[in-house]
Enzyme design. Structure first.
Site, PDB file in Angstrom:
ATOM      1  N   THR A  44       0.828  -1.207   0.000  1.00 37.46           N
ATOM      2  CA  THR A  44       0.000   0.000   0.000  1.00 37.46           C
ATOM      3  C   THR A  44       0.868   1.267   0.000  1.00 37.46           C
ATOM      4  OG1 THR A  44      -0.234  -0.297   2.392  1.00 37.46           O
ATOM      5  CG2 THR A  44      -2.053  -1.044   1.010  1.00 37.46           C
ATOM      6  N   HIS A  49       8.612   0.012   5.824  1.00 31.80           N
ATOM      7  CA  HIS A  49       9.009   0.976   6.860  1.00 31.80           C
ATOM      8  C   HIS A  49       9.583   0.226   8.060  1.00 31.80           C
ATOM      9  CE1 HIS A  49       5.348  -0.148   9.004  1.00 31.80           C
ATOM     10  NE2 HIS A  49       4.664   0.101   7.903  1.00 31.80           N
ATOM     11  N   HIS A  52       8.334  -3.056   9.562  1.00 31.01           N
ATOM     12  CA  HIS A  52       8.538  -4.330   8.870  1.00 31.01           C
ATOM     13  C   HIS A  52       9.878  -4.980   9.223  1.00 31.01           C
ATOM     14  CE1 HIS A  52       5.625  -2.433   5.899  1.00 31.01           C
ATOM     15  NE2 HIS A  52       5.038  -3.550   6.243  1.00 31.01           N
ATOM     16  N   LYS A  86      -7.686  -0.225  12.726  1.00 29.95           N
ATOM     17  CA  LYS A  86      -7.745   1.081  12.085  1.00 29.95           C
ATOM     18  C   LYS A  86      -9.022   1.779  12.539  1.00 29.95           C
ATOM     19  CE  LYS A  86      -4.122   1.283   9.347  1.00 29.95           C
ATOM     20  NZ  LYS A  86      -3.144   2.388   9.370  1.00 29.95           N
ATOM     21  N   ARG A  90      -9.552   2.384   5.290  1.00 31.89           N
ATOM     22  CA  ARG A  90      -8.341   2.669   4.533  1.00 31.89           C
ATOM     23  C   ARG A  90      -8.683   3.265   3.167  1.00 31.89           C
ATOM     24  NH1 ARG A  90      -3.436  -0.075   5.741  1.00 31.89           N
ATOM     25  NH2 ARG A  90      -3.556  -1.378   7.596  1.00 31.89           N
ATOM     26  N   GLN A 180      -6.953 -13.103   3.310  1.00 34.64           N
ATOM     27  CA  GLN A 180      -5.706 -13.480   3.977  1.00 34.64           C
ATOM     28  C   GLN A 180      -5.760 -14.938   4.424  1.00 34.64           C
ATOM     29  OE1 GLN A 180      -3.908 -10.696   6.741  1.00 34.64           O
ATOM     30  NE2 GLN A 180      -3.068 -12.351   7.961  1.00 34.64           N
ATOM     31  N   ASP A 201      -1.005  -7.628  15.928  1.00 42.92           N
ATOM     32  CA  ASP A 201      -2.320  -7.175  15.471  1.00 42.92           C
ATOM     33  C   ASP A 201      -2.922  -8.122  14.429  1.00 42.92           C
ATOM     34  OD1 ASP A 201      -0.402  -6.487  13.582  1.00 42.92           O
ATOM     35  OD2 ASP A 201      -1.496  -4.731  12.891  1.00 42.92           O
ATOM     36  N   LYS A 236       1.015   2.209  16.267  1.00 38.61           N
ATOM     37  CA  LYS A 236       1.767   1.366  15.355  1.00 38.61           C
ATOM     38  C   LYS A 236       2.389   2.201  14.237  1.00 38.61           C
ATOM     39  CE  LYS A 236       0.782  -2.252  11.922  1.00 38.61           C
ATOM     40  NZ  LYS A 236      -0.271  -3.095  11.354  1.00 38.61           N
ATOM     41  N   LYS A 239       2.146   2.951   7.078  1.00 38.42           N
ATOM     42  CA  LYS A 239       2.459   3.665   5.848  1.00 38.42           C
ATOM     43  C   LYS A 239       1.721   4.994   5.758  1.00 38.42           C
ATOM     44  CE  LYS A 239       2.985  -0.777   3.479  1.00 38.42           C
ATOM     45  NZ  LYS A 239       2.183  -1.645   4.326  1.00 38.42           N
ATOM     46  N   THR A 240       0.584   5.087   6.480  1.00 39.36           N
ATOM     47  CA  THR A 240      -0.206   6.309   6.389  1.00 39.36           C
ATOM     48  C   THR A 240      -0.065   7.180   7.629  1.00 39.36           C
ATOM     49  OG1 THR A 240      -2.126   5.103   7.246  1.00 39.36           O
ATOM     50  CG2 THR A 240      -1.916   5.285   4.857  1.00 39.36           C
TER      51      THR A 240
END
Length: 426
Positions: A44, A49, A52, A86, A90, A180, A201, A236, A239-240
């Protein structure tokens, strides 16, 4: 191989958060000389980052024990978006952008593998390969029937969203768990994968995959979650989220990446010392367990050195060291013109600001984003927090002089001990 002794080593290093059915897991894996395990990475963004890094290190250590590793790029799951913890839905990315991101992630993963001799028994797969060939009717009939809505809505990550009338959750995000879960089942059938790892998570998604695999094929598979690497506010890394530290030096400069590790908390430093030493990227002789300020600083330097080499390589570490040596010279007169030129290079990490109009210190602090207002500029200057060429300036009406312009071109502006900017005079 995986056995009780190996798992205890992972636990003692602080690398394991939870294991599904641990006794059955150990009984099962001890039969095998090699185990296939995987971890998913949704593209995404065009870069991984710092959040990871722990999963990658976990996979590396498992490979060291002779196991087979799968990096799964979520070309399909990233089009849906994981709703786990979240507080709002997203953003959905266009397919073209996801395609671009997944190619960049694969190259980034390959680069890290190559730098660390981490390519043996490693596959990089993309779940778009199998999902793109599945008919929606077949998927709902053959896979969807194995999921209970009652169980799905009782997941903590789902409850938090559906109980908020202002946010809620779309069916798109709600279906993420099915995708998933199917990944785990597919990888089990195709590659004999019996273990999935993920952040803490991901527990609910991993358990769903375990249950689906059992229902589809009667196979026993397992999951391990590892602690999340969170920011100081407890949130956490994502990416956003603001303040993301990327593994791509174009998005987070090599200097900022290195400084991030130097500024982790003392508790984090102790945790990373154990993990990095266990994984093998930090040698035992490089750290001490004493809690003196001097030793804590030394430990953080060793951590920053080790992880910079792991992600970016030894050459980049040398660049970072050179930057630090230049910036923290007590006397600016010893900085050469070549050093200033070096600091203004791409990806090095020191912001540049071209000056052709403003020469008042308070105004420049505002223009360089060191300050949000002239009143705050004034407070910073009066408190002694601003330096020009490493010399404190306490006059908020200070006007830059020709003597402040090294080689008639550069000035080093600093805020506190960590923020720097090169003023390039035109």
């Amino acid at each position: 191989m995986i056995n009780k002794e190996i798992i205890n080593k992972f636990k003692n290093s602080g690398f394991i958060y939870k294991i599904t059915n641990e006794q059955k897991f150990l009984k099962n894996v001890e039969k095998h000389t090699s185990v296939v395990l995987y971890c998913g990475f949704d593209p995404t963004s065009d870069s991984l980052h710092v959040g990871h890094i722990l999963p990658i290190l976990f996979l590396k250590k498992m490979q060291d024990y002779g196991n087979k590793i799968i990096f799964l790029i979520g070309g399909s799951t990233s089009l849906i978006g994981d709703p786990s913890f979240k507080n709002k839905e997203r953003k959905l990315f266009p397919k073209k952008k996801i395609l671009k991101y997944q190619k960049k992630l694969k190259l980034q993963i390959l680069s890290i593998l190559k730098k660390n001799n981490f390519s043996k028994n490693v596959k990089i797969l993309n779940n778009y390969k199998w999902f793109s060939n599945i008919n929606i009717i077949d998927f709902l009939r053959n896979i969807g029937k194995h999921f209970s809505i009652n169980q799905m809505i009782n997941k903590s990550s789902v409850i938090e969203r559906i109980n908020r009338l202002d946010k809620g959750m779309s069916f798109t995000e709600f279906s993420y768990s099915l995708l998933q879960s199917y990944d785990f089942s597919y990888l089990n059938k195709k590659y004999n994968t019996i273990l999935q790892i993920g952040g803490s998570d991901q527990w609910g998604n991993i358990v769903s995959g375990i249950n689906l695999t059992k229902k589809l094929y009667k196979h026993k598979v397992f999951g391990i979650t590892i602690p999340l690497f969170v920011k100081k506010n407890g949130k956490k890394f994502g990416k956003t989220s603001s303040g993301s530290i990327w593994l791509n030096k174009k998005k987070t400069s090599v200097y900022d990446f290195y400084q991030f590790w130097l500024n982790i908390s003392d508790e984090e430093a102790n945790n990373f010392i154990k993990i990095f030493y266990f994984v093998g990227i930090l040698k035992k002789k490089n750290f001490k367990k004493k809690n003196s300020i001097k030793e804590i600083i030394k430990n953080k330097q060793n951590i920053a050195d080790s992880i910079t080499i792991f992600i970016h390589g030894k050459k980049i570490l040398k660049i970072v060291k050179k930057i630090s040596k230049i910036l923290f010279k007590k006397k600016i007169i010893f900085i050469t013109k070549n050093s200033f030129n070096f600091l203004t290079q791409k990806y090095v990490g020191i912001n540049k600001f071209y000056v052709n109009k403003y020469n008042n210190l308070s105004e420049i602090l505002l223009k360089t984003c060191f300050s949000k207002s002239l009143s705050k500029s004034k407070k910073m200057i009066l408190s002694g927090g601003i330096k020009i060429n490493n010399v404190v300036k306490k006059n908020y009406n200070y006007i830059f002089k020709s003597s402040d312009k090294m080689f008639s071109k550069y000035s080093l502006l600093s805020k506190g001990k960590k923020k720097f900017c090169i003023l390039c005079w035109k």
